[in-house]
Design a protein around this motif. Structure first.
Motif, PDB file in Angstrom:
ATOM      1  N   THR A  74       0.836  -1.208   0.000  1.00  0.00           N
ATOM      2  CA  THR A  74       0.000   0.000   0.000  1.00  0.00           C
ATOM      3  C   THR A  74       0.867   1.252   0.000  1.00  0.00           C
ATOM      4  OG1 THR A  74      -1.724  -1.217   1.180  1.00  0.00           O
ATOM      5  CG2 THR A  74      -1.875   1.178   1.209  1.00  0.00           C
ATOM      6  N   ALA A  75       1.927   1.261   0.796  1.00  0.00           N
ATOM      7  CA  ALA A  75       2.830   2.419   0.828  1.00  0.00           C
ATOM      8  C   ALA A  75       3.533   2.603  -0.518  1.00  0.00           C
ATOM      9  CB  ALA A  75       3.855   2.255   1.943  1.00  0.00           C
ATOM     10  N   ALA A  76       3.924   1.510  -1.155  1.00  0.00           N
ATOM     11  CA  ALA A  76       4.561   1.606  -2.475  1.00  0.00           C
ATOM     12  C   ALA A  76       3.585   2.159  -3.515  1.00  0.00           C
ATOM     13  CB  ALA A  76       5.075   0.232  -2.905  1.00  0.00           C
ATOM     14  N   SER A  77       2.339   1.748  -3.437  1.00  0.00           N
ATOM     15  CA  SER A  77       1.325   2.276  -4.339  1.00  0.00           C
ATOM     16  C   SER A  77       1.125   3.775  -4.111  1.00  0.00           C
ATOM     17  CB  SER A  77       0.001   1.533  -4.128  1.00  0.00           C
ATOM     18  OG  SER A  77      -1.012   2.070  -4.939  1.00  0.00           O
ATOM     19  N   CYS A  78       1.137   4.187  -2.855  1.00  0.00           N
ATOM     20  CA  CYS A  78       1.014   5.617  -2.542  1.00  0.00           C
ATOM     21  C   CYS A  78       2.191   6.403  -3.127  1.00  0.00           C
ATOM     22  CB  CYS A  78       0.944   5.830  -1.031  1.00  0.00           C
ATOM     23  SG  CYS A  78      -0.602   5.292  -0.295  1.00  0.00           S
ATOM     24  N   ALA A  79       3.392   5.863  -2.991  1.00  0.00           N
ATOM     25  CA  ALA A  79       4.578   6.544  -3.528  1.00  0.00           C
ATOM     26  C   ALA A  79       4.493   6.665  -5.051  1.00  0.00           C
ATOM     27  CB  ALA A  79       5.841   5.792  -3.118  1.00  0.00           C
ATOM     28  N   LEU A  92       1.977   9.357  -5.903  1.00  0.00           N
ATOM     29  CA  LEU A  92       2.547  10.684  -5.663  1.00  0.00           C
ATOM     30  C   LEU A  92       3.476  11.083  -6.799  1.00  0.00           C
ATOM     31  CD1 LEU A  92       3.387  10.810  -1.843  1.00  0.00           C
ATOM     32  CD2 LEU A  92       1.823  12.287  -3.106  1.00  0.00           C
ATOM     33  N   TRP A  93       4.321  10.146  -7.229  1.00  0.00           N
ATOM     34  CA  TRP A  93       5.259  10.408  -8.317  1.00  0.00           C
ATOM     35  C   TRP A  93       4.503  10.755  -9.593  1.00  0.00           C
ATOM     36  CZ3 TRP A  93       6.245   7.418 -12.814  1.00  0.00           C
ATOM     37  CH2 TRP A  93       7.343   7.864 -13.560  1.00  0.00           C
ATOM     38  N   LEU A  94       3.450   9.985  -9.909  1.00  0.00           N
ATOM     39  CA  LEU A  94       2.672  10.252 -11.118  1.00  0.00           C
ATOM     40  C   LEU A  94       1.945  11.595 -11.033  1.00  0.00           C
ATOM     41  CD1 LEU A  94       1.206   6.705 -11.782  1.00  0.00           C
ATOM     42  CD2 LEU A  94       2.836   7.937 -13.217  1.00  0.00           C
ATOM     43  N   ALA A  95       1.404  11.916  -9.875  1.00  0.00           N
ATOM     44  CA  ALA A  95       0.695  13.192  -9.711  1.00  0.00           C
ATOM     45  C   ALA A  95       1.671  14.362  -9.787  1.00  0.00           C
ATOM     46  CB  ALA A  95      -0.059  13.212  -8.387  1.00  0.00           C
ATOM     47  N   ALA A  96       2.831  14.224  -9.175  1.00  0.00           N
ATOM     48  CA  ALA A  96       3.831  15.308  -9.186  1.00  0.00           C
ATOM     49  C   ALA A  96       4.422  15.508 -10.578  1.00  0.00           C
ATOM     50  CB  ALA A  96       4.946  15.003  -8.190  1.00  0.00           C
ATOM     51  N   GLY A  97       4.515  14.447 -11.351  1.00  0.00           N
ATOM     52  CA  GLY A  97       5.106  14.536 -12.681  1.00  0.00           C
ATOM     53  C   GLY A  97       4.124  14.933 -13.766  1.00  0.00           C
ATOM     54  N   HIS A 154       1.727  13.299 -15.182  1.00  0.00           N
ATOM     55  CA  HIS A 154       1.644  12.256 -16.198  1.00  0.00           C
ATOM     56  C   HIS A 154       0.220  12.037 -16.696  1.00  0.00           C
ATOM     57  CE1 HIS A 154       5.813  11.010 -15.816  1.00  0.00           C
ATOM     58  NE2 HIS A 154       5.668  11.138 -14.518  1.00  0.00           N
ATOM     59  N   HIS A 155      -0.759  12.644 -16.033  1.00  0.00           N
ATOM     60  CA  HIS A 155      -2.164  12.476 -16.408  1.00  0.00           C
ATOM     61  C   HIS A 155      -2.844  13.839 -16.413  1.00  0.00           C
ATOM     62  CE1 HIS A 155      -1.027   8.459 -14.974  1.00  0.00           C
ATOM     63  NE2 HIS A 155      -1.921   8.019 -15.809  1.00  0.00           N
ATOM     64  N   VAL A 156      -4.089  13.858 -16.804  1.00  0.00           N
ATOM     65  CA  VAL A 156      -4.856  15.104 -16.784  1.00  0.00           C
ATOM     66  C   VAL A 156      -5.011  15.580 -15.341  1.00  0.00           C
ATOM     67  CG1 VAL A 156      -6.090  14.607 -18.922  1.00  0.00           C
ATOM     68  CG2 VAL A 156      -7.068  13.871 -16.758  1.00  0.00           C
ATOM     69  N   PRO A 157      -5.182  16.888 -15.122  1.00  0.00           N
ATOM     70  CA  PRO A 157      -5.242  17.422 -13.750  1.00  0.00           C
ATOM     71  C   PRO A 157      -6.284  16.755 -12.856  1.00  0.00           C
ATOM     72  CG  PRO A 157      -5.039  19.212 -15.316  1.00  0.00           C
ATOM     73  CD  PRO A 157      -5.236  17.960 -16.120  1.00  0.00           C
ATOM     74  N   GLY A 158      -7.435  16.413 -13.384  1.00  0.00           N
ATOM     75  CA  GLY A 158      -8.460  15.761 -12.568  1.00  0.00           C
ATOM     76  C   GLY A 158      -7.985  14.437 -11.994  1.00  0.00           C
ATOM     77  N   MET A 184      -5.538  11.112  -7.635  1.00  0.00           N
ATOM     78  CA  MET A 184      -4.404  10.338  -7.112  1.00  0.00           C
ATOM     79  C   MET A 184      -3.959  10.872  -5.751  1.00  0.00           C
ATOM     80  SD  MET A 184      -1.989   9.346 -10.322  1.00  0.00           S
ATOM     81  CE  MET A 184      -2.331  10.642 -11.500  1.00  0.00           C
ATOM     82  N   LEU A 185      -3.937  12.187  -5.611  1.00  0.00           N
ATOM     83  CA  LEU A 185      -3.572  12.774  -4.320  1.00  0.00           C
ATOM     84  C   LEU A 185      -4.603  12.432  -3.247  1.00  0.00           C
ATOM     85  CD1 LEU A 185      -2.216  16.264  -5.430  1.00  0.00           C
ATOM     86  CD2 LEU A 185      -0.904  14.260  -4.684  1.00  0.00           C
ATOM     87  N   ALA A 186      -5.871  12.399  -3.616  1.00  0.00           N
ATOM     88  CA  ALA A 186      -6.917  12.001  -2.664  1.00  0.00           C
ATOM     89  C   ALA A 186      -6.732  10.548  -2.243  1.00  0.00           C
ATOM     90  CB  ALA A 186      -8.292  12.215  -3.280  1.00  0.00           C
ATOM     91  N   MET A 187      -6.375   9.690  -3.204  1.00  0.00           N
ATOM     92  CA  MET A 187      -6.128   8.284  -2.885  1.00  0.00           C
ATOM     93  C   MET A 187      -4.974   8.150  -1.901  1.00  0.00           C
ATOM     94  SD  MET A 187      -4.244   5.217  -3.422  1.00  0.00           S
ATOM     95  CE  MET A 187      -2.965   5.982  -4.325  1.00  0.00           C
ATOM     96  N   VAL A 188      -3.923   8.924  -2.116  1.00  0.00           N
ATOM     97  CA  VAL A 188      -2.777   8.883  -1.203  1.00  0.00           C
ATOM     98  C   VAL A 188      -3.202   9.356   0.183  1.00  0.00           C
ATOM     99  CG1 VAL A 188      -0.509   9.887  -0.717  1.00  0.00           C
ATOM    100  CG2 VAL A 188      -1.048   9.088  -3.014  1.00  0.00           C
ATOM    101  N   ALA A 189      -4.026  10.398   0.242  1.00  0.00           N
ATOM    102  CA  ALA A 189      -4.487  10.923   1.533  1.00  0.00           C
ATOM    103  C   ALA A 189      -5.306   9.893   2.301  1.00  0.00           C
ATOM    104  CB  ALA A 189      -5.310  12.194   1.319  1.00  0.00           C
TER     105      ALA A 189
END
Length: 129
Positions: free
Chosen positions: A6-11, A14-19, A21-25, A30-35
């Motif tokens: 689960t922690a690896a999936s969160c990381a 985070l990497w995909l959201a920060a980079g 790599h997808h549309v803003p929505g 992804m950030l909500a999922m990490v939260a």
């Protein structure tokens, strides 16, 4: 193992959201999922409780469904971005393979959570405590 996956999936999210790599929505999603998932991962690592395991299992299944929807809605040219037909086919294939791998990982995470939940029930750990 459930907490580590689960922690690896969160990381990764985070990497995909920060980079970007997808549309803003999807980045916000992804950030909500990490939260949601990161605190549960920490709880499972330190003192596993059924409520945190339930959240991880539900989140993993929801993510598998979401990734399957994204895979199916992308169509044959889902990630081509205006490249040649041959490159687009290879790009779409690799994107589909990546999506299938993510779906398999999410299902495996849900199965790990279900296994941990069964162990917690045998030890008498009650949800919410």
């Amino acid at each position: 193992m459930c907490a580590a996956v689960t922690a690896a999936s969160c990381a990764a999210h985070l990497w995909l959201a920060a980079g970007n790599h997808h549309v803003p929505g999807l980045g916000v999603l992804m950030l909500a999922m990490v939260a949601v998932c990161l605190p549960c991962s920490l709880h499972i690592w330190r003192h596993p409780r059924a409520s945190a395991v339930h959240k991880v299992m539900a989140s993993a299944l929801a993510m598998a469904v979401l990734h399957a929807f994204l895979l199916l809605s992308a169509g044959p040219s889902g990630h081509s971005h205006g490249t040649s037909a041959r490159a687009a086919a290879g790009s779409a294939t690799s994107a589909a393979e990546a999506s299938l791998a993510v779906i398999a990982l999410e299902i495996a995470t849900a199965l790990l959570a279900a296994t941990l939940l069964a162990r917690l029930r045998r030890r008498g750990v009650v949800a919410g405590r």
